[in-house]
Structures are given as structure tokens and as C-alpha cells.
Design a protein around this motif. Structure first.
Motif, PDB file in Angstrom:
ATOM      1  N   GLU A   7      53.865  34.773  39.031  1.00 33.13           N
ATOM      2  CA  GLU A   7      52.585  35.170  38.403  1.00 33.13           C
ATOM      3  C   GLU A   7      51.438  34.822  39.341  1.00 33.13           C
ATOM      4  N   PHE A   9      49.818  37.537  41.234  1.00 30.80           N
ATOM      5  CA  PHE A   9      48.951  38.713  41.414  1.00 30.80           C
ATOM      6  C   PHE A   9      48.916  39.491  40.103  1.00 30.80           C
ATOM      7  N   THR A  10      47.939  40.403  40.000  1.00 34.24           N
ATOM      8  CA  THR A  10      47.686  41.056  38.707  1.00 34.24           C
ATOM      9  C   THR A  10      48.585  42.260  38.464  1.00 34.24           C
ATOM     10  N   TRP A  11      49.395  42.669  39.467  1.00 37.69           N
ATOM     11  CA  TRP A  11      50.335  43.752  39.246  1.00 37.69           C
ATOM     12  C   TRP A  11      51.068  43.529  37.930  1.00 37.69           C
ATOM     13  N   SER A  13      48.739  45.840  37.184  1.00 38.34           N
ATOM     14  CA  SER A  13      47.414  46.457  37.043  1.00 38.34           C
ATOM     15  C   SER A  13      47.237  47.533  38.120  1.00 38.34           C
ATOM     16  N   PRO A  16      46.137  46.013  42.184  1.00 37.78           N
ATOM     17  CA  PRO A  16      46.510  44.599  42.055  1.00 37.78           C
ATOM     18  C   PRO A  16      45.667  43.693  42.949  1.00 37.78           C
ATOM     19  N   GLN A  17      45.378  42.506  42.414  1.00 38.23           N
ATOM     20  CA  GLN A  17      44.660  41.481  43.183  1.00 38.23           C
ATOM     21  C   GLN A  17      45.436  40.173  43.115  1.00 38.23           C
ATOM     22  N   ILE A  19      45.715  36.216  42.510  1.00 40.77           N
ATOM     23  CA  ILE A  19      45.038  35.344  41.552  1.00 40.77           C
ATOM     24  C   ILE A  19      44.867  33.953  42.158  1.00 40.77           C
ATOM     25  N   THR A  21      41.981  30.320  42.308  1.00 40.82           N
ATOM     26  CA  THR A  21      41.031  29.575  41.485  1.00 40.82           C
ATOM     27  C   THR A  21      39.850  29.166  42.351  1.00 40.82           C
ATOM     28  N   GLU A  47      39.711  30.656  37.150  1.00 38.57           N
ATOM     29  CA  GLU A  47      40.484  31.719  37.789  1.00 38.57           C
ATOM     30  C   GLU A  47      39.576  32.673  38.563  1.00 38.57           C
ATOM     31  N   LEU A  49      39.871  36.338  40.893  1.00 38.84           N
ATOM     32  CA  LEU A  49      40.671  37.407  41.504  1.00 38.84           C
ATOM     33  C   LEU A  49      40.143  37.623  42.922  1.00 38.84           C
ATOM     34  N   THR A  52      40.753  42.357  47.950  1.00 40.60           N
ATOM     35  CA  THR A  52      42.023  42.967  48.364  1.00 40.60           C
ATOM     36  C   THR A  52      42.011  43.393  49.828  1.00 40.60           C
TER      37      THR A  52
END
Lengths: 139, 381
Positions: A7, A9-11, A13, A16-17, A19, A21, A47, A49, A52
Motif C-alpha cells: 500500500e 501508491f494510489t493505484w 486510481s 497513480p501517485q 504515498i 508523509t 499523508e 501524495l 509523479t
């Protein structure tokens, strides 16, 4: 089915980006996310993002199969060398990543690259595991 | 604090030794160090032992005599040997022991080091991706360094060739055959720009260093070698080091630089005072960078220095005179102690064919490894 390697990256989505902090107190950024700041030790992390697109700060090639743990083809038979780079994302943070390009003649310092999430290996359940890498812009 | 002197050193040759165990090698290195000092095992009041492939180095006492002494087992990756030296020296400095021993031993299988990433607080995906490979970090760091400071791949080959050349003069070295720069450049590319012969190999061996209160050193040796400083550092925020998923945009210098500055300060000397040096050369590029990180030249000067042979045994900056890691390989627990063994050998003038001329008086040792840990030890006659 396809699953992310972790967990981080945002894929799946659309764009994707990664993740990370960001520290609420000093602004330092980490990747992946963590609960305490590596610069000022503050526990106030939010958090973030990550951009890219970025530029290659440092790079090398992996010319031999990494030892067990590596989920690519580690047998050596079908091993394909891959690139590894330290990629600076805007002025936010530098991330170490696999690179789609492994030919030293086609890699350069300052080269513009962009994030993509790609199929990497099939696990013991038959799921296709997706990982992140950076590819030359337009490639 | 009580001053510390080295009174004896021992080295079991690094290499491949069949069925011989790490403990047997460790015991032999200790026996050699004791004999060097004319001391006995029962004289040792404290010991620190380093290893990776051995869980409890203190079990070596079963081969030497169960005297019941306090024995700290230490592990600090490539800085393990230096950490053992620091622990043993500190025991004397604070008055816990008059005579203390540092020992390191290891027996690695062939090939690159491997371990589960979680043991170094790295996520599984990092290894899944094929990023949990120390050599690829070394490739990235020296590739950037070459780009930033105009260092050629030929210079990396010169550094490796010097290692093999010095190893050929060292009866205890693992690699004892000189190799040409072209042979090194033409060997398989492992992590650009580093080729196979530019890397050291994990192997087997042991080393031991016996120390005592400086005011009692003359009871054991006519030429005590004094421990002027030992400094250990971990990476600071901003350093891009082994085992990292990310790095800040704002860079900090490597932990070696911090350890080096602190060591010079503690010893009250500068790099210009050093006569012979041992620098971590896990790969040829590491030696090139470490020359500057330890203050022996400016960044970029290495291109000319290697071309001039300045780092050779008969040059102005003799470096890794025993062949370094390139020619000796790396039994992790013993590697830093091999450096000390070589410095003592040089400072006592008993290095034979590889002896640095001009009566060397000050020796400098630096180790560096995962996950961004460095240590510096300075010795003087």
C-alpha cells in the motif's frame, strides 16, 4: 486479479501517485509513509501524495539477479538487467526506484522521468502483482 | 581517562578455508595476538567479539579457556570490527580492565550478502523489487560521484588494480594475483560503472587486537601502538546511504565525514599527519570517495592522484597497503580488525615487501557499511 505490491501508491486510481508523509512541524517528507519525522522527530505526520514527474539524480544498473527475496526472475535464466535510480520529485523528496530503462547509454543525470505502475510478477495465488517504476517521459 | 596501547595483533588469513569453523579461525587469531604480546589468555580481563555468521562470538572462550571474563558480542555490519576495538579500548579507558581483547570472525558463503529486509527495518516490497542489494547502492553513489567530480571509470580500475597489486605482496591476502586495468574493466558489469573485479567478495577469516593500559604496555612490547581515537557514527538526516527508500532534497555529508572529523579532533591531528591509511573499499569506487570523505584530498583530485600512483605503497598517500577488502575479501566481523592489524604491522616496520618507507608513525582506519554506519580509528606509535 491484479494487486499492488504494497500500500505505497494510489493505484488503481487513474493517475497513480506514490504515498508519502509530510511533517506538520518542519515540512520534511518521507517515502513510504511513517508516523514520526526523520528530521525533527515530530509525531505530527500527514499523508502526502507525491509528484509523479521527476529527474534522475543518481542511477545504476542491476546486472545480476538479486538473491532470494527478489520476486523477478531470480533464477538467472530469464533475468533481465534493470535500472535503479534516485529520482527527485519536484523539490519535495527523492525516491529510490526501479527504472524502466536499463541501458547505460540511454540513462542520464537530470533526465526527466515519470511514474508508472506496471505488472511485475505473478504470486503463488496466481495474482498479478503490480509495482512502481519510473520511465523516461514520453517512453 | 586511561590511555590505551595495542600490544599484540593476530590475523587468520582471509579466504576460503573448507571445513574450518569461524571459531577455530578466531581462536588462532587470538593465540597469535597473545603470542605477539608475550601474554597469555588468562591475562585478558575483558573481550569484545564481532561476527555476523556466528551468533555468540564469546563461545570462542571454550577453545581458549573458560576464564569467566566479561565478553560483549557486537554487530555493526561493516563497522563491526571497529566497534569491537572501541568497546575493548573503552573498557581500559574507564578502568574496567587493564588488558582487553577485540576479536572478529566470520565464515560467509560465496556471493553477495543476503538477509531478510525486515532485519534492517526495510519493507518487504523493497526486496521484492530487487532494490535490497547493497552493491547497487554502491553503483549509484559512485556513478553520481564520477559525474559530479569528473572521475573516470579508468580511475576505478586503477583503484582495484592497486588493491590486487598490494595483495600480491601480502602473504595473508585472499587475492594474490595482480590484475591489469583492462582485465578489470572488461569483467562483467555488475552495477554500472562497477565491474565484477571492482568488488570485494564476502569470505572467511578472523583477526584479533590485544590492548592494555598504556603505562603497562612496555611490560609486553618495545613498540606499543597507541589508540589515539575511535569514533562511530550513524547517518544523519540528508545523507543518502545504503538501505533507503527515499532521501531528502537537501543533502548532508556521509557518516564517514562526521566520524572522521570527530576522530581527528579527538586525536589532535589532521589528515596531513597520517602516514598510512586503510579505507573501506567494498568496491573500488568506495576507496576513491573515502579518500576525500576522510580529508586526504579534495573531491575530484582522485583522477590525478591515481594516475600518478599517489596511493601506492611507495607514493605520498599509501592506502590499503595489504590490498584492502578488494584483495582480502570481507569476513564482516573481522574486516575492521584486519585494518588495525595492517596498521600495527606497518607502524612496527614489519610489513616486509609491502612496508611503507620513511618510518611511518600515524595510521588511520575507516570502515563504512549498511545501513549508513561509519567508524574511524587513529593509531600512532
Amino acid at each position: 486479479m491484479q494487486k499492488p505490491i504494497a500500500e505505497i501508491f494510489t493505484w488503481p486510481s487513474e493517475s497513480p501517485q506514490l504515498i508519502g508523509t509530510k511533517c506538520d512541524d518542519c515540512g520534511a517528507v518521507t517515502f513510504p509513509a511513517q508516523s514520526r519525522c526523520a528530521r525533527c522527530s515530530s509525531p505530527k505526520m500527514t499523508e502526502l501524495l507525491l509528484p509523479t514527474r521527476g529527474t534522475i539524480i543518481a542511477w545504476t544498473t542491476q546486472g545480476f539477479p538479486p538473491k532470494p527475496g527478489f520476486q523477478g526472475d531470480a533464477t538467472g535464466k530469464n533475468f533481465q538487467p534493470f535500472g535503479v535510480g534516485l529520482v527527485q520529485l519536484g523539490d519535495v523528496v527523492r525516491v529510490e526506484s526501479r527504472l524502466s530503462e536499463s541501458d547505460p547509454a540511454k540513462l542520464d543525470f537530470g533526465q526527466e522521468v515519470e511514474l508508472r505502475v506496471v505488472p511485475f510478477f505473478t504470486d503463488e495465488n496466481g495474482d498479478e502483482i503490480m509495482t512502481f517504476e519510473f520511465a523516461p517521459v514520453g517512453a | 581517562m586511561t590511555e590505551v596501547a595495542i600490544i599484540g595483533v593476530g590475523l587468520h588469513p582471509f579466504g576460503r578455508h573448507g571445513d574450518k569453523t569461524a571459531f577455530q579461525m578466531g581462536a588462532e587469531a587470538i593465540e597469535e595476538a597473545l603470542a605477539d604480546a608475550g601474554a597469555e589468555w588468562k591475562d585478558v580481563q575483558y573481550a569484545a567479539g564481532g561476527a555476523w555468521t556466528v551468533a555468540q562470538p564469546d563461545a570462542v572462550t571454550g577453545l581458549l579457556g573458560l576464564t569467566g571474563i566479561p565478553f560483549h558480542n557486537v554487530f555493526n555490519a561493516c563497522a563491526t570490527g571497529a566497534s569491537a576495538v572501541e568497546a575493548a579500548a573503552t573498557a581500559i579507558e574507564v578502568g574496567n580492565a587493564d588488558i582487553a581483547l577485540a576479536v572478529g570472525m566470520d565464515k560467509h558463503p560465496r556471493g553477495a550478502f543476503v538477509e531478510p529486509p525486515g532485519l534492517c527495518n526495510m519493507p518487504d516490497w523493497y526486496a521484492d523489487n530487487g532494490q535490497y542489494v547493497t552493491t547497487k547502492f554502491f553503483g549509484m553513489k559512485i556513478n553520481k560521484y564520477c559525474h559530479d567530480y569528473g572521475i573516470s571509470q579508468r580511475t576505478l580500475a586503477r583503484a582495484a588494480a592497486k588493491g590486487y597489486r598490494n595483495g600480491s605482496l601480502n602473504p595473508k591476502a585472499f587475492r594474490r594475483n595482480p590484475m591489469t586495468e583492462d582485465e578489470i574493466l572488461e569483467s562483467p558489469m555488475l552495477n554500472y560503472p562497477l565491474t565484477a573485479y571492482m568488488f570485494c567478495a564476502p569470505d572467511e577469516g578472523a583477526a584479533a587486537v590485544l590492548m592494555c593500559r598504556a603505562d603497562k604496555a612496555h611490560e609486553y612490547t618495545d613498540t606499543p601502538i597507541f589508540v589515539k581515537s575511535t569514533q562511530l557514527r550513524t547517518k544523519q538526516y540528508g545523507a543518502y546511504e545504503v538501505n533507503t527508500t527515499y532521501a531528502p532534497v537537501d543533502e548532508d555529508v556521509a557518516p564517514t565525514v562526521h566520524a572522521s572529523r570527530a576522530a581527528y579532533e579527538e586525536a589532535g591531528i589532521g589528515p596531513e599527519d597520517v602516514d598510512v591509511r586503510q579505507l573501506q573499499d567494498t568496491d573500488a569506487g568506495a576507496e576513491v570517495m573515502h579518500l576525500a570523505e576522510n580529508g586526504f584530498c579534495n573531491h575530484g583530485d582522485q583522477e590525478q592522484l591515481y594516475a600518478d600512483g599517489a596511493l601506492d605503497i611507495n607514493g605520498p598517500l599509501p592506502t590499503n597497503t595489504d590490498g584492502g577488502l578488494i584483495a582480502n575479501g570481507e569476513p564482516i566481523g573481522a574486516s575492521g580488525l584486519r585494518q588495525v592489524y595492517e596498521l600495527v604491522t606497518q607502524l612496527k616496520g614489519r610489513a616486509g615487501d609491502r612496508q611503507v618507507q620513511g618510518d611511518p608513525r600515524v595510521g588511520y582506519a575507516q570502515v563504512y557499511g549498511a545501513p549508513g554506519t561509519a567508524a574511524v580509528t587513529i593509531l600512532s606509535r
